[in-house]
Design a protein around this motif. Structure first.
Motif, mmCIF file in Angstrom:
data_model
loop_
_atom_site.group_PDB
_atom_site.id
_atom_site.type_symbol
_atom_site.label_atom_id
_atom_site.label_comp_id
_atom_site.label_asym_id
_atom_site.label_seq_id
_atom_site.Cartn_x
_atom_site.Cartn_y
_atom_site.Cartn_z
ATOM 1 N N ARG A 41 0.835 -1.202 0.000
ATOM 2 C CA ARG A 41 0.000 0.000 0.000
ATOM 3 C C ARG A 41 0.870 1.254 0.000
ATOM 4 N N ALA A 88 2.523 6.025 -3.042
ATOM 5 C CA ALA A 88 3.609 6.843 -3.590
ATOM 6 C C ALA A 88 3.511 6.946 -5.108
ATOM 7 N N LEU A 89 3.229 5.814 -5.762
ATOM 8 C CA LEU A 89 3.096 5.827 -7.212
ATOM 9 C C LEU A 89 1.895 6.650 -7.654
ATOM 10 N N ALA A 90 0.796 6.539 -6.912
ATOM 11 C CA ALA A 90 -0.405 7.310 -7.250
ATOM 12 C C ALA A 90 -0.149 8.805 -7.121
ATOM 13 N N ALA A 105 2.770 10.316 -7.373
ATOM 14 C CA ALA A 105 3.659 10.705 -8.465
ATOM 15 C C ALA A 105 2.882 10.877 -9.770
ATOM 16 N N ALA A 106 1.915 9.988 -9.996
ATOM 17 C CA ALA A 106 1.088 10.097 -11.199
ATOM 18 C C ALA A 106 0.240 11.368 -11.173
ATOM 19 N N VAL A 136 3.821 1.627 -1.404
ATOM 20 C CA VAL A 136 4.306 1.826 -2.769
ATOM 21 C C VAL A 136 3.176 2.320 -3.671
ATOM 22 N N ALA A 137 1.981 1.761 -3.510
ATOM 23 C CA ALA A 137 0.846 2.162 -4.346
ATOM 24 C C ALA A 137 0.495 3.634 -4.132
#
Length: 361
Positions: free
Chosen positions: A15, A20-22, A24-25, A17-18
């Motif tokens: 969660r 953080a990626l969200a 960044a997007a 990582v998810a």
């Protein structure tokens, strides 16, 4: 001694990582939305009037098109007066008037970028007509060179001395959109009841219109014209942004805040044409932007400040439609269930009752 429950309170690494990626997007989308118009801005089919003898108009049109292919779309008018009328009604951004004393008409109030572009056209035109006159004199065997022909550049509708670069008028749009969003979000969170939110939006828009017009016109000098008309335009713009957000919340709950904010900030604002004319944006985004509140508000405020002869019916109607549409969504959300109860209002009441019961226990 270690706490056996400590591990259960930690966020799973997947969660983490998810999220953080969200994020960044989201940042990438925001940067793309706000940078894309400036990076891709390029004039296409700018409406420019042209007047003069038929045998002189075609060569000039061809020369300009060869220099800036596709940038300008010429509209022939009868004379200089017709060209000025087209500029004042915002049918064209400027004009080229040919004849014994050639002239280029610009309107910095309409677009400083287009005015600069036409300034370059004037320089090319001056060079061309003088070269043509010199060639004709040489062919006729004239003993002396002909007098230099100067192409005059006239700013028909200039920007005000209080905002000579037009930055104040352009910069005013983003706070206006942000203010409408902020109003819609805060009212959605702080006020329970769809109809009460409608009242709050109307009061907020009216007072905000008076205050912002006072700042932008009376203090900064960014707006010109009639104060009360400018106040009404700003009030309607605030309502056109805030009302759809509160309406979506009434219809679909708190997720409506995200839908409204994304629509206004990331979709409508970049294609509003506030910083560049709509012809600078790729087709069809320039025209599409005028159907959203940011684009309509930018056009309307410019028309009211500098172009009283222009037909401003369309931006008024666009803003009114968005404001009325938001109120309609609130009405639908209010009467969606029997008794007009809103799901988020019931949830708030239930949550408050649960909290009071917990305190009692």
């Amino acid at each position: 001694m270690s706490n056996p429950d400590a591990t259960t309170t930690r966020t799973p690494i997947g969660r983490v990582v998810a999220v953080a990626l969200a994020l960044a997007a989201v940042v990438a989308v925001i940067v793309l939305a706000f940078s894309w118009p400036a990076v891709t801005a390029e004039p296409k089919n700018l409406p420019i009037a042209i007047a003069g003898p038929a045998d002189a108009v075609s060569p000039v049109e061809q020369a300009v098109d060869d220099q800036s292919a596709g940038a300008i779309s010429f509209e022939e008018v009868d004379d200089r007066d017709g060209a000025i009328a087209g500029i004042e009604t915002r049918e064209v951004y400027g004009a080229i008037v040919l004849g014994r004393e050639p002239e280029v008409l610009v309107s910095s109030a309409s677009s400083l970028a287009v005015s600069q572009l036409l300034g370059g056209v004037a320089a090319q035109l001056e060079e061309g007509v003088n070269a043509q006159a010199a060639a004709a004199a040489q062919a006729a065997g004239a003993p002396t060179a002909p007098p230099h022909i100067e192409v005059t550049v006239t700013d028909v509708v200039p920007l005000a001395d209080t905002d000579p670069r037009g930055t104040g008028l352009t910069a005013a749009l983003f706070p206006l959109v942000l203010g409408g969003m902020l109003g819609g979000i805060v009212i959605s969170l702080a006020v329970i009841g769809a109809m009460r939110r409608v009242v709050a939006v109307l009061v907020y828009a009216a007072v905000g219109g008076l205050a912002l017009a006072g700042i932008l016109q009376g203090w900064f000098g960014s707006l010109q014209g009639d104060y009360w008309l400018n106040s009404a335009a700003i009030a309607l713009a605030l309502a056109a942004v805030a009302a759809p957000i509160t309406g979506l919340v009434a219809l679909m709950g708190r997720s409506g805040i995200a839908v409204g904010a994304v629509t206004m900030l990331l979709v409508a604002n970049p294609i509003s044409g506030a910083a560049f004319p709509k012809e600078f944006l790729p087709v069809p985004w320039g025209e599409a932007g005028q159907w959203f509140p940011p684009g309509a508000a930018a056009t309307l405020m410019r028309d009211l400040s500098y172009f009283p002869s222009a037909d401003a019916t369309f931006p008024w109607l666009v803003l009114a439609a968005w404001a009325a549409g938001g109120i309609l969504l609130s009405l639908i959300g209010h009467f969606r269930e029997a008794g007009g109860a809103e799901p988020d209002a019931e949830a708030s009441v239930a949550e408050e009752s649960h909290r009071e019961a917990s305190v009692t226990v």
